[in-house]
Design a protein around this motif. Structure first.
Motif, PDB file in Angstrom:
ATOM      1  N   THR A   1     -46.179 -45.949  29.239  1.00 57.02           N
ATOM      2  CA  THR A   1     -46.241 -45.518  28.162  1.00 57.02           C
ATOM      3  C   THR A   1     -47.170 -46.384  27.438  1.00 57.02           C
ATOM      4  N   SER A   2     -47.197 -47.771  28.120  1.00 63.08           N
ATOM      5  CA  SER A   2     -47.780 -48.802  26.623  1.00 63.08           C
ATOM      6  C   SER A   2     -49.150 -48.574  26.299  1.00 63.08           C
ATOM      7  N   PHE A   3     -49.988 -48.300  28.096  1.00 64.26           N
ATOM      8  CA  PHE A   3     -50.957 -48.125  28.350  1.00 64.26           C
ATOM      9  C   PHE A   3     -51.295 -46.594  27.870  1.00 64.26           C
ATOM     10  N   LEU A   4     -50.413 -45.972  27.921  1.00 66.32           N
ATOM     11  CA  LEU A   4     -51.547 -44.359  27.812  1.00 66.32           C
ATOM     12  C   LEU A   4     -51.338 -44.290  26.140  1.00 66.32           C
ATOM     13  N   TYR A   5     -50.495 -45.000  25.433  1.00 62.88           N
ATOM     14  CA  TYR A   5     -50.108 -44.800  24.603  1.00 62.88           C
ATOM     15  C   TYR A   5     -51.498 -45.832  23.741  1.00 62.88           C
ATOM     16  N   LEU A   6     -52.139 -47.557  24.254  1.00 64.95           N
ATOM     17  CA  LEU A   6     -52.672 -48.008  23.173  1.00 64.95           C
ATOM     18  C   LEU A   6     -54.316 -46.890  23.711  1.00 64.95           C
TER      19      LEU A   6
ATOM     20  N   SER B   1     -54.014 -30.868  25.975  1.00 66.07           N
ATOM     21  CA  SER B   1     -52.998 -29.283  26.930  1.00 66.07           C
ATOM     22  C   SER B   1     -52.701 -29.554  28.313  1.00 66.07           C
ATOM     23  N   PRO B   2     -53.868 -29.464  28.860  1.00 61.47           N
ATOM     24  CA  PRO B   2     -53.619 -28.884  30.474  1.00 61.47           C
ATOM     25  C   PRO B   2     -52.985 -29.999  31.138  1.00 61.47           C
ATOM     26  N   THR B   3     -53.034 -31.391  30.632  1.00 57.60           N
ATOM     27  CA  THR B   3     -52.447 -32.524  31.016  1.00 57.60           C
ATOM     28  C   THR B   3     -50.989 -32.452  30.525  1.00 57.60           C
ATOM     29  N   GLN B   4     -50.423 -31.979  29.760  1.00 60.14           N
ATOM     30  CA  GLN B   4     -49.137 -32.038  29.279  1.00 60.14           C
ATOM     31  C   GLN B   4     -48.210 -32.543  30.300  1.00 60.14           C
ATOM     32  N   ASP B   5     -47.639 -31.103  31.202  1.00 62.52           N
ATOM     33  CA  ASP B   5     -47.436 -30.737  32.298  1.00 62.52           C
ATOM     34  C   ASP B   5     -47.499 -32.489  33.215  1.00 62.52           C
ATOM     35  N   ALA B   6     -48.657 -32.227  33.962  1.00 66.93           N
ATOM     36  CA  ALA B   6     -48.811 -33.489  35.310  1.00 66.93           C
ATOM     37  C   ALA B   6     -48.507 -34.707  34.207  1.00 66.93           C
ATOM     38  N   ILE B   7     -48.704 -34.063  33.272  1.00 69.21           N
ATOM     39  CA  ILE B   7     -48.300 -36.407  32.720  1.00 69.21           C
ATOM     40  C   ILE B   7     -46.572 -36.788  32.360  1.00 69.21           C
ATOM     41  N   THR B   8     -46.480 -35.679  31.922  1.00 69.16           N
ATOM     42  CA  THR B   8     -44.647 -35.962  31.690  1.00 69.16           C
ATOM     43  C   THR B   8     -44.506 -35.946  33.144  1.00 69.16           C
ATOM     44  N   GLU B   9     -44.676 -35.541  34.336  1.00 74.03           N
ATOM     45  CA  GLU B   9     -43.669 -35.490  35.675  1.00 74.03           C
ATOM     46  C   GLU B   9     -44.218 -36.300  36.131  1.00 74.03           C
ATOM     47  N   ASP B  10     -45.053 -37.519  36.192  1.00 79.52           N
ATOM     48  CA  ASP B  10     -46.096 -38.383  36.721  1.00 79.52           C
ATOM     49  C   ASP B  10     -45.082 -40.196  35.989  1.00 79.52           C
ATOM     50  N   LEU B  11     -45.052 -39.857  34.221  1.00 82.11           N
ATOM     51  CA  LEU B  11     -44.896 -40.462  33.815  1.00 82.11           C
ATOM     52  C   LEU B  11     -43.627 -40.559  33.361  1.00 82.11           C
ATOM     53  N   GLY B  12     -42.266 -39.918  33.510  1.00 78.74           N
ATOM     54  CA  GLY B  12     -41.496 -39.750  33.272  1.00 78.74           C
ATOM     55  C   GLY B  12     -41.023 -39.170  31.734  1.00 78.74           C
ATOM     56  N   LEU B  13     -42.322 -39.162  31.448  1.00 72.63           N
ATOM     57  CA  LEU B  13     -41.880 -38.877  29.717  1.00 72.63           C
ATOM     58  C   LEU B  13     -41.229 -37.594  29.150  1.00 72.63           C
TER      59      LEU B  13
ATOM     60  N   ILE C   1     -64.599 -45.846  24.849  1.00 70.48           N
ATOM     61  CA  ILE C   1     -65.130 -45.708  26.589  1.00 70.48           C
ATOM     62  C   ILE C   1     -63.637 -46.668  27.004  1.00 70.48           C
ATOM     63  N   ILE C   2     -63.290 -48.245  26.167  1.00 69.76           N
ATOM     64  CA  ILE C   2     -62.237 -48.721  26.906  1.00 69.76           C
ATOM     65  C   ILE C   2     -61.030 -47.815  26.903  1.00 69.76           C
ATOM     66  N   GLY C   3     -61.010 -47.084  26.030  1.00 65.92           N
ATOM     67  CA  GLY C   3     -59.647 -46.189  25.384  1.00 65.92           C
ATOM     68  C   GLY C   3     -58.838 -45.091  26.683  1.00 65.92           C
ATOM     69  N   TRP C   4     -60.400 -44.641  26.782  1.00 62.78           N
ATOM     70  CA  TRP C   4     -59.873 -43.667  28.296  1.00 62.78           C
ATOM     71  C   TRP C   4     -59.783 -44.207  29.667  1.00 62.78           C
ATOM     72  N   LEU C   5     -60.771 -45.288  29.537  1.00 59.77           N
ATOM     73  CA  LEU C   5     -60.231 -46.085  31.073  1.00 59.77           C
ATOM     74  C   LEU C   5     -58.617 -46.823  30.762  1.00 59.77           C
ATOM     75  N   ALA C   6     -58.219 -46.989  30.130  1.00 62.47           N
ATOM     76  CA  ALA C   6     -57.009 -47.297  29.587  1.00 62.47           C
ATOM     77  C   ALA C   6     -56.185 -46.150  30.075  1.00 62.47           C
ATOM     78  N   ILE C   7     -56.221 -44.928  29.199  1.00 58.60           N
ATOM     79  CA  ILE C   7     -55.333 -43.900  30.043  1.00 58.60           C
ATOM     80  C   ILE C   7     -55.051 -43.777  31.774  1.00 58.60           C
ATOM     81  N   ALA C   8     -56.943 -43.982  31.576  1.00 54.37           N
ATOM     82  CA  ALA C   8     -56.778 -43.081  33.744  1.00 54.37           C
ATOM     83  C   ALA C   8     -56.170 -44.294  34.684  1.00 54.37           C
ATOM     84  N   PHE C   9     -55.423 -45.330  34.035  1.00 58.28           N
ATOM     85  CA  PHE C   9     -54.797 -46.236  34.822  1.00 58.28           C
ATOM     86  C   PHE C   9     -53.170 -46.505  34.254  1.00 58.28           C
ATOM     87  N   ALA C  10     -53.456 -45.651  33.075  1.00 50.44           N
ATOM     88  CA  ALA C  10     -51.691 -46.346  33.134  1.00 50.44           C
ATOM     89  C   ALA C  10     -51.002 -46.260  34.281  1.00 50.44           C
ATOM     90  N   GLN C  11     -49.837 -46.714  33.577  1.00 53.34           N
ATOM     91  CA  GLN C  11     -48.705 -46.754  34.911  1.00 53.34           C
ATOM     92  C   GLN C  11     -47.143 -46.486  34.725  1.00 53.34           C
TER      93      GLN C  11
END
Length: 486
Positions: free
Chosen positions: A137-142, A69-81, A125-135
């Protein structure tokens, strides 16, 4: 004949993945040496301590739910979703949770409740780290799928563990700690989302499970699971520490022994046996309650509350979203106090009725907003009414529909089908959660009023279902509940 002989089926009993530990074994024989640890040996404190440790799991659950919810605008803008890509991201945690739900029952049966929680923590734990360093959609979705997988296991295991360790007079109150932890996790995600960047928010998501893993080494395994596995000595030791070393547990030990002796240690039963009322009725109640919990649309509101408030015309949508999180926590605390006083069934009826009324208010407000000018004072009033309705929905949901379906599911399922049946019920819950979170953005674009009308119809059905079919479980042991279905 001994209890082990009664339950033995020719196989060696399974050992728990995490042993119950030695810190309380010494105390059972040398209680005088542990005078400084008297607080640990008190019944309510030892059980409460166990519940607070495993509550880190649903805290992770809530944080995962609140993250989008609080990250929708930021993630959409940063990764062009696009909107559809972010909707997919938000819903993928539910896809992972469905996979986790399928595995949860068998994992919890095979290696124990504590071992199951360790298995759940690692992909989180692995999933949160993948989201944090995603560049991309692949790592974001994983990462989202992995966090969802862990949450799917947690959502089955924690309610079952709490129900199996709690004394009957505290089982309802302690059971609501599960939902309370979820709401705290959601509120924390909402609050931190106002102040920190989304990648930092993802990194902070590793903390609950990182603390949970070592914490599990300091609490006993479920005595009922140990009894089912034929580990008599461990079972009695575990129950003794949970009730206190000065407590006579002989009556409860005998009840659990009789219950386990009357059921098979097989984790699978023949399909024909499900025709017996002792199986089909609790299975039906558990599954339907968990499905209806989602069909009122609560997770759509939680996942995308910021967008909903923006569509209602609220400028400070992030602050309003945090307000939703705070309301959840306060209401769940109230439900914790009421659970063992008012009873499960009455709270469910009051809660589902309140949700239905609030959804009706929100639907009417949105329908009227579509027919008035955005410059009129009535438009602003209707926006406020819709927000009040959403807040009211969250309040009444947390009063009963949030915590109680999980509690009832963990209470009424017979121990010999709990793993399989619990997995099916949890899978159904997460499947409908995925449908709600995947479709709500598109439904809101179609018609906000129509969306909340659909949810209202399902909520009204919940009122009828609870009134006609859901049994009261307050003040009864798990063994008494199961015998009532025979």
């Amino acid at each position: 004949m001994s209890f082990r002989d009664d339950t033995d089926d020719g196989r060696d009993p399974r050992k728990p993945f995490l042993h119950t530990g030695s810190w309380y074994r010494m105390g059972s024989g040398q209680s005088g040496m542990l005078g400084s640890s008297q607080a640990i040996r008190e019944s309510s404190i030892s059980v409460l301590g166990c519940v607070l440790i495993v509550a880190l799991g649903p805290l992770q659950f809530g944080y995962t739910s609140g993250f989008s919810s609080p990250t929708q605008d930021a993630i959409t803008e940063d990764l062009g979703l696009t909107v559809s890509q972010f909707s997919l991201f938000g819903s993928l945690s539910n896809v992972g949770a469905m996979v986790g739900a399928i595995a949860s029952g068998q994992i919890a049966e095979y290696i124990g409740r504590k071992g199951s929680l360790v298995i759940a923590s690692i992909p989180n734990i692995i999933g949160w780290l993948a989201i944090a360093f995603a560049q991309d959609t692949s790592f974001l979705y994983l990462g989202r799928v992995l966090t969802g997988f862990g949450v799917g296991i947690i959502s089955f295991t924690v309610p079952v563990y709490v129900a199996e360790i709690a004394p009957q007079n505290l089982r309802g109150s302690l059971g609501t700690v599960y939902q309370l932890s979820i709401t705290i996790g959601i509120m924390v995600a909402y609050l931190l989302g106002i102040f920190v960047q989304w990648r930092v928010l993802a990194i902070l998501g590793v903390l609950p499970c990182t603390i949970l893993i070592p914490g599990l080494f300091f609490i006993p395994e479920s005595p009922r699971w140990l009894a089912k596995m034929g580990l008599t000595e461990d079972f009695e030791t575990s129950l003794q520490v949970l009730r206190g070393f000065d407590t006579d547990i002989s009556l409860e030990v005998n009840e659990i022994k009789r219950s386990v002796a009357s059921t098979s240690r097989r984790t699978m039963i023949r399909f024909a046996e499900l025709k017996q009322r002792r199986y089909w009725f609790p299975l039906m109640v558990g599954i339907v309650l968990l499905l209806l919990q989602q069909l009122c649309g609560i997770n759509g509101v939680i996942f995308y509350s910021t967008s909903i408030f923006e569509s209602a015309g609220i400028k400070s949508s992030s602050v309003a979203t945090f307000g939703i999180g705070a309301v959840q926590v306060i209401t769940t605390v109230l439900a914790t106090w009421l659970m063992d006083k008012a009873g499960r069934r009455l709270l469910l009826i009051v809660s589902s009725s309140g949700v239905t009324l609030c959804l009706l208010i929100v639907a009417v407000a949105f329908f009227l907003k579509d027919s008035v000018s955005s410059d009129s004072s009535l438009y602003g009033i209707l926006g406020i009414i819709s927000v009040v309705g959403v807040v009211g929905m969250v309040f009444t949901f947390c009063l009963g529909m949030g915590p109680i379906p999980w509690i009832i599911m963990s209470e009424i399922l017979p121990i010999n089908i709990k793993g399989l049946a619990g997995s099916v019920a949890t899978l159904g819950n997460w499947f409908f959660c995925w449908i709600i979170t995947m479709t709500i953005n598109f439904l809101l674009e179609w018609s906000s009023g129509g969306t909340f009308t659909i949810y209202m119809v399902f909520s009204a059905f919940t009122v009828a279902f609870v009134t006609l079919l859901v049994p009261e479980t307050k003040g009864r042991t798990l063994e008494e509940i199961q015998f009532s279905f025979r």
